[in-house]
Design a protein around this motif. Structure first.
Motif, PDB file in Angstrom:
ATOM      1  N   GLU A   1       0.834  -1.191   0.000  1.00 18.71           N
ATOM      2  CA  GLU A   1       0.000   0.000   0.000  1.00 18.71           C
ATOM      3  C   GLU A   1       0.873   1.246   0.000  1.00 18.71           C
ATOM      4  OE1 GLU A   1      -4.143   1.514   1.909  1.00 18.71           O
ATOM      5  OE2 GLU A   1      -2.917   0.160   3.110  1.00 18.71           O
ATOM      6  N   ASP A   2       0.508   2.211  -0.819  1.00 17.03           N
ATOM      7  CA  ASP A   2       1.223   3.481  -0.916  1.00 17.03           C
ATOM      8  C   ASP A   2       0.899   4.301   0.328  1.00 17.03           C
ATOM      9  OD1 ASP A   2       2.224   5.993  -1.492  1.00 17.03           O
ATOM     10  OD2 ASP A   2       1.322   6.105  -3.483  1.00 17.03           O
ATOM     11  N   PRO A   3       1.901   4.580   1.210  1.00 15.21           N
ATOM     12  CA  PRO A   3       1.616   5.303   2.449  1.00 15.21           C
ATOM     13  C   PRO A   3       1.067   6.715   2.210  1.00 15.21           C
ATOM     14  CG  PRO A   3       3.979   4.930   2.202  1.00 15.21           C
ATOM     15  CD  PRO A   3       3.294   4.226   1.070  1.00 15.21           C
ATOM     16  N   SER A   4       1.385   7.299   1.078  1.00 13.05           N
ATOM     17  CA  SER A   4       0.895   8.647   0.797  1.00 13.05           C
ATOM     18  C   SER A   4      -0.472   8.640   0.113  1.00 13.05           C
ATOM     19  CB  SER A   4       1.910   9.409  -0.070  1.00 13.05           C
ATOM     20  OG  SER A   4       2.020   8.788  -1.334  1.00 13.05           O
TER      21      SER A   4
ATOM     22  N   GLY B   1      -5.223   2.937   0.043  1.00 10.79           N
ATOM     23  CA  GLY B   1      -6.135   2.296  -0.899  1.00 10.79           C
ATOM     24  C   GLY B   1      -5.514   2.069  -2.260  1.00 10.79           C
ATOM     25  N   THR B   2      -4.339   2.665  -2.492  1.00 13.85           N
ATOM     26  CA  THR B   2      -3.601   2.462  -3.729  1.00 13.85           C
ATOM     27  C   THR B   2      -2.388   1.596  -3.415  1.00 13.85           C
ATOM     28  OG1 THR B   2      -4.286   4.599  -4.603  1.00 13.85           O
ATOM     29  CG2 THR B   2      -2.340   3.617  -5.598  1.00 13.85           C
ATOM     30  N   PHE B   3      -2.123   0.629  -4.283  1.00 12.65           N
ATOM     31  CA  PHE B   3      -1.031  -0.307  -4.056  1.00 12.65           C
ATOM     32  C   PHE B   3       0.017  -0.156  -5.145  1.00 12.65           C
ATOM     33  CE2 PHE B   3      -2.459  -2.982  -0.589  1.00 12.65           C
ATOM     34  CZ  PHE B   3      -3.748  -2.510  -0.446  1.00 12.65           C
TER      35      PHE B   3
ATOM     36  N   GLU C   1      -6.272   1.508  -7.547  1.00 15.59           N
ATOM     37  CA  GLU C   1      -7.105   1.350  -6.375  1.00 15.59           C
ATOM     38  C   GLU C   1      -7.438  -0.116  -6.151  1.00 15.59           C
ATOM     39  OE1 GLU C   1      -8.127   3.846  -4.305  1.00 15.59           O
ATOM     40  OE2 GLU C   1      -6.888   5.186  -5.496  1.00 15.59           O
ATOM     41  N   PHE C   2      -7.296  -0.582  -4.913  1.00 15.57           N
ATOM     42  CA  PHE C   2      -7.591  -1.972  -4.604  1.00 15.57           C
ATOM     43  C   PHE C   2      -9.064  -2.286  -4.825  1.00 15.57           C
ATOM     44  CE2 PHE C   2      -8.666  -5.454  -1.694  1.00 15.57           C
ATOM     45  CZ  PHE C   2      -7.812  -6.411  -2.192  1.00 15.57           C
TER      46      PHE C   2
END
Length: 162
Positions: free
Chosen positions: A126-129, A132-134, A148-149
């Protein structure tokens, strides 16, 4: 209170989380229970054609009998904060098959049963910034946005939904 093996696996070595695959799917991803064999490897595992991936083509179980794990994986435990794209060909060892033909599904963190023809996993985080986006990890030392997952993942020019 003592932690379960699953909790310990997901919290050890925060800098290097591990994935565990099992030859049984009826054990709830609990290592070494009920005669299950397993293989544990770091999420950053490297195959000949990819980084942050793993396939069973040349893998052997860590417990006796030390048999080939190829097509024998029945469940996988993915650490918190990561996902796996599961495939039906050994893309990491041979680069065989087109991902859109070999793709099985996206697996989120936790324990999952998988069919015997799933033999390869690419890992993302998961993108910390952008929750919900990986990001697909590895490749050419760059992270690739997967999307988006909840909707779909972009892996190169192929799109996969949950």
């Amino acid at each position: 209170k003592k932690k379960s093996s699953t909790q310990q696996q997901q919290t050890t070595a925060a800098a290097e989380p591990t994935v565990i695959v099992f030859d049984r799917d009826d054990i709830g991803c609990t290592p070494r229970l009920f005669g299950a064999r397993s293989i544990e490897f770091p999420i950053s595992h490297v195959e000949g054609n990819c980084d942050y991936c793993w396939d069973s083509c040349f893998a052997e179980f860590d417990q006796f009998p030390f048999a080939s794990a190829h097509t024998e994986i029945r469940s996988i435990l993915i650490p918190d904060g990561y996902i796996a794209l599961a495939y039906r060909s050994c893309n990491g060892s041979f680069g065989a098959g087109a991902p859109q033909d070999d793709f099985y599904k996206v697996l989120d963190a936790g324990c999952h049963s998988i069919p015997d023809n799933v033999v390869h996993f690419d890992f993302g985080q998961e993108d910390p910034s952008n929750p919900g986006t990986f990001l697909l990890l590895g490749g050419n030392d760059e992270e690739e946005e997967m999307g988006e997952f909840e909707t779909e993942f972009n892996t190169n020019h192929w799109y996969f939904g949950p």
